[in-house]
Design a protein around this motif. Structure first.
Motif, mmCIF file in Angstrom:
data_model
loop_
_atom_site.group_PDB
_atom_site.id
_atom_site.type_symbol
_atom_site.label_atom_id
_atom_site.label_comp_id
_atom_site.label_asym_id
_atom_site.label_seq_id
_atom_site.Cartn_x
_atom_site.Cartn_y
_atom_site.Cartn_z
ATOM 1 N N SER A 15 0.818 -1.215 0.000
ATOM 2 C CA SER A 15 0.000 0.000 0.000
ATOM 3 C C SER A 15 0.851 1.264 0.000
ATOM 4 O O SER A 15 0.306 2.361 -0.007
ATOM 5 C CB SER A 15 -0.905 0.027 1.237
ATOM 6 O OG SER A 15 -1.510 -1.210 1.460
ATOM 7 N N GLU A 50 -7.149 -10.949 5.214
ATOM 8 C CA GLU A 50 -7.038 -12.072 4.280
ATOM 9 C C GLU A 50 -7.577 -11.675 2.903
ATOM 10 O O GLU A 50 -8.382 -10.747 2.798
ATOM 11 C CB GLU A 50 -7.843 -13.269 4.796
ATOM 12 C CG GLU A 50 -7.249 -13.916 6.028
ATOM 13 C CD GLU A 50 -7.770 -13.307 7.306
ATOM 14 O OE1 GLU A 50 -8.992 -13.144 7.432
ATOM 15 O OE2 GLU A 50 -6.944 -12.966 8.181
ATOM 16 N N PRO A 51 -7.176 -12.405 1.854
ATOM 17 C CA PRO A 51 -7.818 -12.195 0.549
ATOM 18 C C PRO A 51 -9.297 -12.530 0.669
ATOM 19 O O PRO A 51 -9.680 -13.352 1.511
ATOM 20 C CB PRO A 51 -7.112 -13.179 -0.386
ATOM 21 C CG PRO A 51 -6.117 -13.916 0.409
ATOM 22 C CD PRO A 51 -6.169 -13.472 1.830
ATOM 23 N N HIS A 62 -8.010 -8.007 -2.175
ATOM 24 C CA HIS A 62 -7.378 -7.834 -0.871
ATOM 25 C C HIS A 62 -7.938 -6.567 -0.233
ATOM 26 O O HIS A 62 -7.430 -5.477 -0.494
ATOM 27 C CB HIS A 62 -5.861 -7.757 -1.034
ATOM 28 C CG HIS A 62 -5.249 -9.046 -1.479
ATOM 29 N ND1 HIS A 62 -5.296 -9.470 -2.788
ATOM 30 C CD2 HIS A 62 -4.619 -10.023 -0.781
ATOM 31 C CE1 HIS A 62 -4.701 -10.659 -2.873
ATOM 32 N NE2 HIS A 62 -4.276 -11.010 -1.678
ATOM 33 N N PRO A 63 -8.971 -6.715 0.614
ATOM 34 C CA PRO A 63 -9.602 -5.526 1.205
ATOM 35 C C PRO A 63 -8.603 -4.623 1.933
ATOM 36 O O PRO A 63 -8.781 -3.409 1.953
ATOM 37 C CB PRO A 63 -10.618 -6.118 2.190
ATOM 38 C CG PRO A 63 -10.886 -7.489 1.697
ATOM 39 C CD PRO A 63 -9.624 -7.960 1.067
ATOM 40 N N ILE A 64 -7.543 -5.209 2.492
ATOM 41 C CA ILE A 64 -6.623 -4.394 3.288
ATOM 42 C C ILE A 64 -5.924 -3.336 2.418
ATOM 43 O O ILE A 64 -5.574 -2.251 2.900
ATOM 44 C CB ILE A 64 -5.596 -5.283 4.043
ATOM 45 C CG1 ILE A 64 -4.914 -4.492 5.162
ATOM 46 C CG2 ILE A 64 -4.585 -5.896 3.119
ATOM 47 C CD1 ILE A 64 -5.838 -4.066 6.275
ATOM 48 N N LEU A 65 -5.774 -3.643 1.113
ATOM 49 C CA LEU A 65 -5.227 -2.626 0.201
ATOM 50 C C LEU A 65 -6.184 -1.445 0.102
ATOM 51 O O LEU A 65 -5.772 -0.287 0.092
ATOM 52 C CB LEU A 65 -5.037 -3.211 -1.202
ATOM 53 C CG LEU A 65 -3.876 -4.159 -1.414
ATOM 54 C CD1 LEU A 65 -3.949 -4.732 -2.826
ATOM 55 C CD2 LEU A 65 -2.567 -3.416 -1.211
ATOM 56 N N GLY A 66 -7.471 -1.760 0.008
ATOM 57 C CA GLY A 66 -8.484 -0.702 -0.040
ATOM 58 C C GLY A 66 -8.464 0.120 1.231
ATOM 59 O O GLY A 66 -8.513 1.354 1.200
ATOM 60 N N ILE A 67 -8.390 -0.573 2.366
ATOM 61 C CA ILE A 67 -8.363 0.094 3.676
ATOM 62 C C ILE A 67 -7.126 0.997 3.778
ATOM 63 O O ILE A 67 -7.237 2.194 4.052
ATOM 64 C CB ILE A 67 -8.338 -0.962 4.805
ATOM 65 C CG1 ILE A 67 -9.620 -1.787 4.827
ATOM 66 C CG2 ILE A 67 -8.040 -0.313 6.154
ATOM 67 C CD1 ILE A 67 -10.756 -1.207 5.617
ATOM 68 N N CYS A 87 -10.068 -6.401 7.005
ATOM 69 C CA CYS A 87 -9.884 -7.823 6.699
ATOM 70 C C CYS A 87 -8.482 -8.024 6.146
ATOM 71 O O CYS A 87 -8.118 -7.456 5.116
ATOM 72 C CB CYS A 87 -10.940 -8.260 5.683
ATOM 73 S SG CYS A 87 -10.698 -9.905 5.032
ATOM 74 N N PHE A 129 -13.642 2.189 1.122
ATOM 75 C CA PHE A 129 -12.783 1.706 2.208
ATOM 76 C C PHE A 129 -12.287 2.914 2.996
ATOM 77 O O PHE A 129 -11.958 3.946 2.402
ATOM 78 C CB PHE A 129 -11.589 0.945 1.632
ATOM 79 C CG PHE A 129 -11.960 -0.310 0.885
ATOM 80 C CD1 PHE A 129 -12.033 -1.531 1.536
ATOM 81 C CD2 PHE A 129 -12.243 -0.271 -0.472
ATOM 82 C CE1 PHE A 129 -12.370 -2.689 0.846
ATOM 83 C CE2 PHE A 129 -12.587 -1.427 -1.173
ATOM 84 C CZ PHE A 129 -12.648 -2.636 -0.508
ATOM 85 N N VAL A 130 -12.244 2.780 4.315
ATOM 86 C CA VAL A 130 -11.799 3.908 5.140
ATOM 87 C C VAL A 130 -10.760 3.453 6.155
ATOM 88 O O VAL A 130 -10.693 2.278 6.519
ATOM 89 C CB VAL A 130 -12.978 4.588 5.868
ATOM 90 C CG1 VAL A 130 -14.014 5.101 4.873
ATOM 91 C CG2 VAL A 130 -13.623 3.654 6.874
#
Lengths: 358, 358
Positions: free
Chosen positions: A56, A281-282, B286-291, A279, A299-300
């Motif tokens: 990121s 995980e994928p 990968h939601p964590i990238l969005g976050i 989250c 996403f925040v």
């Protein structure tokens, strides 16, 4: 100083050198520091966390092979000043701060740094320019809730709430509860919230949820639809398009795989889904559901400085009932056990670490 | 009438009964109808399409076990009127229409209906109130491009474009090209576009892309970063936060699994990703990238009536160079072969079906 240290993927208590405040930094005693679900994640999934931070382009990245003193939800007391401070607050002042240390060589994330300790230790260094004095009469324990509550305010700000929106909050852990509190403050109504835990549903009501749903007993999406019907006489939609509903603004506050997809399935047309749960995980989703309903996913993360400050003053003004959220207190010796306890949603919301407690 | 029919997951040519216009409906001769990528999808993945439509609560759902005459990108000529028509247009008038039939018992999706034929047949029925007359001097073939071009305008409208935004379009098939045309019309600059096909990259430039990228030769995200640097003297970001960039607005115009996740990886902080490509398969992200980057995903579908009308008039006014998009013409006998040819991105953009062609 005494501190709970994340070392080799375990929490241990150790004596560490006292941190030294650099230019523009203050030395503080940690009075209280909340344990965050992200810290539980970090202990379990440190590698994934670091990998995601690198992917990121995060401005600070910890090395889980080296010691980390976690803790980023704190209230503290000024005990000393580094060089070049303005000293607009005095020694002994109680302060909150966003968990960031502004150093010219780069940002440090307090609580996720190898170089500076977080709030699970007796002492920290903070950037003087980020300090917010705790208003007179506000308890230290309540002030320590500023950080997690600010997360809720930020999520709701990013949601661009409109008066006709009907919110649904999936998950009533500390993140979901913070979102509910912020929604209530903004006047959103009715607020629908869902959690499997009766204790968390009760907290959701305390924080401002109007309708709480046990997903084991019935669909939160069906409950949402029932309350999202406009009141009064509404002409039927032409061409068999189904009932007209008020707009849906859904908050994902669980952070485990599958929830986003489930919410996309349950969402009405044009719903906005704000993803607050992190989250690691994928995750599998069905884009065609998003397409067919023209959903959006926002996403925040975290908060802006003004949101953090507003939250502290909202708590001080009694506009966020934080007391019921505090379900436990421990010293540095108790952090490890507290991490275990927090995995049981029925028992706890927020446990505070008070490092100076004997 | 003669028509290309989707029957038992195959395209066959057959003679069908002429459709009869109902109340408020006109009978039209199909003059030209574009073949859409969604039709290729529908032929290959009819079951998934129907399943997703059911899960999404779509107002109309076709049964792939029964005949369907596809085709929803058409220009047609009025040949007769059903009862109760206002007849504000005359017999012989050339018209476009959103591919919807407004019937009191429910909407019909023209081109995805078992009950009314789409544009791969000689005759259709259309709702009089949706008709738009083709302006004098605009060729029928160009007017038939209204529907796919309107998809691009809608995607750009949903993107809430700001002057400082720098767009990146991933995929330069008809959808991506429509997005590029709409971005150009809105004054977005510079427009970056990526596609593996040299022919499509050339079309992207024709439609208005300023920078085209072959992803096999270099990262579109790196190319985007290069052009997203603000011009002039910009102070360096404090605390080693990396270079300041103009905001990113990314368009997903591919519609296959993996692209959304790849775009989330490549996106800068706070980028908005508009998902226009319709991916029918489950997709991993990968939601964590969005976050971590506070990304947003806005899924879009179709267009609003005013966007459809605006697109017809933009084409008529010469503001969208549609001619280069038309790479083939067939009669009803040629639709099957055209579907095969369209799977080769190097050869084609849009093939028009002219059902009356001998």
């Amino acid at each position: 100083m005494r501190a709970t240290v994340m070392r080799n993927r375990k929490l241990v208590v150790d004596t560490l050198p006292d941190p030294k405040p650099g230019a523009g930094e203050v030395l503080v005693k940690t009075l209280a520091c909340g344990i965050c679900g992200s810290d539980l994640h970090a202990l379990q999934h440190a590698d994934r966390l670091v990998e995601a931070a690198i992917e990121s382009g995060a401005p600070f990245i910890m090395d889980p092979k080296r010691d980390v003193v976690m803790g980023h939800e704190f209230c503290a007391e000024i005990v000393d000043f580094g060089p070049g401070c303005q000293r607009s607050l005095e020694e002994g002042a109680r302060v909150c701060s966003m968990p960031l240390l502004l150093r010219s060589e780069g940002l440090q994330g307090i609580g996720y740094s190898n170089d500076v300790p977080g709030g699970y230790g007796e002492l920290m260094v903070l950037s003087e320019m980020l300090l917010l004095q705790v208003p007179n009469g506000l308890s230290t324990r309540h002030a320590a809730l500023t950080e997690p509550m600010a997360v809720g305010l930020h999520a709701v700000e990013k949601a661009r709430l409109a008066p006709e929106d009907v919110p649904l909050v999936i998950g009533c852990g500390p993140v979901g509860l913070a979102v509910i509190a912020a929604l209530k403050l903004k006047g959103a109504a009715p607020i629908v919230a869902a959690d499997f835990s009766p204790a968390r549903r009760a907290l959701a009501e305390t924080l401002g949820a109007d309708v709480v749903v046990d997903p084991a007993a019935g669909s939160p999406y069906r409950s949402w639809q029932e309350v999202a019907k406009p009141s009064g006489d509404v002409p039927p939609m032409p061409f068999a398009l189904g009932p007209a509903l008020r707009p849906g603004i859904f908050f994902e506050c669980v952070g485990v795989p599958g929830v986003i997809d489930q919410m996309m399935k349950g969402a009405p047309r044009a719903a906005r889904i704000v993803v607050v749960g992190a989250c690691m995980e994928p995750d599998l989703m069905h884009p065609i559901l998003g397409i067919n309903k023209e959903l959006s996913l926002q996403f925040v993360l975290g908060y802006e400085p003004h949101e953090f400050a507003a939250t502290l003053f909202d708590i001080a003004a009694g506009r966020i009932p934080v007391e019921p959220l505090i379900t436990g207190d421990v010293g540095v010796e108790g952090v490890g056990a507290a991490f275990e306890e927090l995995r049981q949603p029925e028992k706890h919301a927020k446990i505070l670490v008070e490092p100076w407690r004997s």
